[in-house]
Design a protein around this motif. Structure first.
Motif, short mmCIF file in Angstrom:
data_model
loop_
_atom_site.label_atom_id
_atom_site.label_comp_id
_atom_site.label_asym_id
_atom_site.label_seq_id
_atom_site.Cartn_x
_atom_site.Cartn_y
_atom_site.Cartn_z
N MET A 5 -95.79 41.80 31.66
CA MET A 5 -95.35 42.65 30.58
C MET A 5 -95.05 44.04 31.14
O MET A 5 -95.81 44.57 31.94
N LYS A 6 -93.97 44.61 30.69
CA LYS A 6 -93.56 45.92 31.15
C LYS A 6 -94.24 47.01 30.32
O LYS A 6 -94.41 46.88 29.12
N LYS A 7 -94.58 48.11 30.99
CA LYS A 7 -95.18 49.26 30.33
C LYS A 7 -94.15 50.38 30.26
O LYS A 7 -93.50 50.69 31.28
N SER A 8 -93.97 51.00 29.13
CA SER A 8 -93.04 52.11 28.99
C SER A 8 -93.56 53.33 29.75
O SER A 8 -94.71 53.73 29.60
N LEU A 9 -92.70 53.94 30.57
CA LEU A 9 -93.05 55.13 31.34
C LEU A 9 -92.34 56.37 30.79
O LEU A 9 -92.46 57.45 31.37
#
Length: 193
Positions: free
Chosen positions: A1-5
């Motif tokens: 899962m990608k994390k928003s940066l």
């Protein structure tokens, strides 16, 4: 899962280029810049983005030209230094023990010790916010003969440039070749319908 940066300058990698220009009194200046890349094939053009407080910013506007000297990894210390020191009060060439060469084609100097040089005339300056993007038409590319392959073009392995990772504020050496571009992907052509 990608994390928003969030919105940030995390495009990877960035080049390490040394931008050459002449100052107000004709003194040669260089600075390291990583916000840049090729932006047009015909005519061949590069872009480099600089902040207004940089000496190079005004120099390029005044002389309507700049060079890009691409250092090999053996010149990491020198390239980093010319990005740290201010050209407003420092003779960067002298301190870094680099040789200034006056371009015959554009009103800007380049670094003799670096193996690949792009000589550019300014086409446009576009204000974007904190940076202004300078677009330069490449009027000539100069390369040391030892970085050319048998067809006369520079190879990445022989130029041996290094790259910058903005999120880490770290330089990296470039690795080994993977596959030929515009051909390895043809393996998937059979999946086209």
């Amino acid at each position: 899962m990608k994390k928003s940066l969030g919105a940030n300058t995390f495009a990877m990698p960035s080049p390490v280029w040394v931008v050459g220009s002449y100052g107000e009194s004709g003194e040669p200046n260089i600075m390291t810049a990583s916000w840049g890349g090729i932006c047009c094939s015909a005519p061949p053009c590069v872009t480099v983005s600089l902040q207004k407080p940089r000496a190079t910013y005004q120099n390029i506007l005044k002389h309507q030209a700049f060079t890009i000297s691409i250092p090999s990894s053996i010149h990491l210390v020198e390239a980093d230094f010319v990005g740290i020191a201010s050209g407003k009060n420092t003779d960067k060439f002298s301190i870094a023990k680099l040789t200034v060469v006056k371009s015959d084609l554009v009103d800007a100097p380049y670094v003799q010790e670096f193996p690949l040089i792009l000589e550019c005339k300014l086409l446009q300056a576009i204000e974007l916010g904190m940076h202004t993007q300078f677009i330069g038409e490449i009027v000539d590319v100069k390369a040391e003969e030892h970085v050319l392959d048998e067809t006369g073009v520079p190879t990445l392995e022989k130029v041996n440039p290094f790259i910058f990772s903005a999120p880490e504020r770290m330089y990296y050496r470039i690795g080994h070749p993977l596959e030929k571009s515009h051909s390895v992907g043809l393996k998937l052509r059979k999946n086209l319908r």
